[in-house]
Design an enzyme around this catalytic site. Sequence first.
Site, short mmCIF file in Angstrom:
data_model
loop_
_atom_site.label_atom_id
_atom_site.label_comp_id
_atom_site.label_asym_id
_atom_site.label_seq_id
_atom_site.Cartn_x
_atom_site.Cartn_y
_atom_site.Cartn_z
N HIS A 118 5.16 0.87 -3.44
CA HIS A 118 4.43 -0.10 -4.25
C HIS A 118 4.45 0.28 -5.72
O HIS A 118 4.49 1.47 -6.06
CB HIS A 118 2.98 -0.27 -3.77
CG HIS A 118 2.21 1.01 -3.67
ND1 HIS A 118 2.35 1.88 -2.61
CD2 HIS A 118 1.31 1.58 -4.50
CE1 HIS A 118 1.56 2.92 -2.79
NE2 HIS A 118 0.92 2.77 -3.93
N ILE A 124 -7.30 -3.27 -4.08
CA ILE A 124 -8.70 -3.40 -3.66
C ILE A 124 -9.61 -2.51 -4.51
O ILE A 124 -10.83 -2.73 -4.57
CB ILE A 124 -8.81 -3.03 -2.16
CG1 ILE A 124 -10.03 -3.63 -1.52
CG2 ILE A 124 -8.77 -1.52 -1.94
CD1 ILE A 124 -10.02 -3.52 0.01
P1 5GP Z 1 -1.26 4.87 -4.31
O1 5GP Z 1 -2.32 5.88 -4.62
O2 5GP Z 1 -0.73 5.01 -2.90
O3 5GP Z 1 -0.17 4.83 -5.34
O4 5GP Z 1 -1.97 3.48 -4.45
C1 5GP Z 1 -2.51 2.77 -3.36
C2 5GP Z 1 -3.07 1.48 -3.90
O5 5GP Z 1 -3.34 0.62 -2.81
C3 5GP Z 1 -4.38 1.65 -4.68
O6 5GP Z 1 -4.33 0.81 -5.84
C4 5GP Z 1 -5.42 1.15 -3.67
O7 5GP Z 1 -6.56 0.62 -4.30
C5 5GP Z 1 -4.63 0.08 -2.95
N1 5GP Z 1 -5.10 -0.21 -1.59
C6 5GP Z 1 -5.32 0.67 -0.60
N2 5GP Z 1 -5.73 0.04 0.53
C7 5GP Z 1 -5.75 -1.28 0.22
C8 5GP Z 1 -6.09 -2.47 0.97
O8 5GP Z 1 -6.47 -2.43 2.14
N3 5GP Z 1 -6.01 -3.66 0.33
C9 5GP Z 1 -5.61 -3.75 -0.97
N4 5GP Z 1 -5.58 -4.98 -1.51
N5 5GP Z 1 -5.29 -2.66 -1.71
C10 5GP Z 1 -5.35 -1.45 -1.13
#
Ligand code: 5GP
Length: 141
Positions: free
Chosen positions: A101, A33
């Site tokens: 992820h 997102i």
């Molecule tokens: P992290 O920092 O945990 O490695 O990455 C989290 C990822 O999840 C980021 O790219 C963030 O933009 C994405 N993200 C977080 N919340 C959402 C959501 O509600 N929907 C989508 N599509 N992506 C999300």
Amino acid sequence: MGSNCIFCKIIKGEIPTDSKIFEDENCFVFLSISPVNFGHALVIPKKHFENIYEVPDELIAKLSVAIKKTAKAVKKAVNAHGINIANNNERPAGQVVPHLHFHIIPRFSKDGDINILAEHHKKYKNGEAKSVAEKIKSEWE
Ligand code: 5GP
Ligand code: ZN
């Protein structure tokens, strides 16, 4: 396990997403997102694991194939000059969402030397995420 997890909710359709790219019985692929660059995709297991330490070998092997396919499709769809693949485990390493992820991040020559952990701040306008996801789907092999 995972009942309050935002990614589990996206997988189950409890939170609607117009940015789904691919799913099979093990994997789910959708757009971040808040992308580093447009086309930034996330590859996740459908089953909830918080991070990489506990995921079974058979599942990580299947996710690896999805990661490769996603990298190729994203590169073609947005004409990227390169692709970063990133996986953050635990808060000190930059993990915000506690569902395993893998980030597939399209990169361009003009990006220069950016910090992909810090630069998650582009925003899709109405309908843009859907059309980018459709384009990536069309390049899926
Ligand atoms: P992290 O920092 O945990 O490695 O990455 C989290 C990822 O999840 C980021 O790219 C963030 O933009 C994405 N993200 C977080 N919340 C959402 C959501 O509600 N929907 C989508 N599509 N992506 C999300
Ligand atoms: Zn989850």
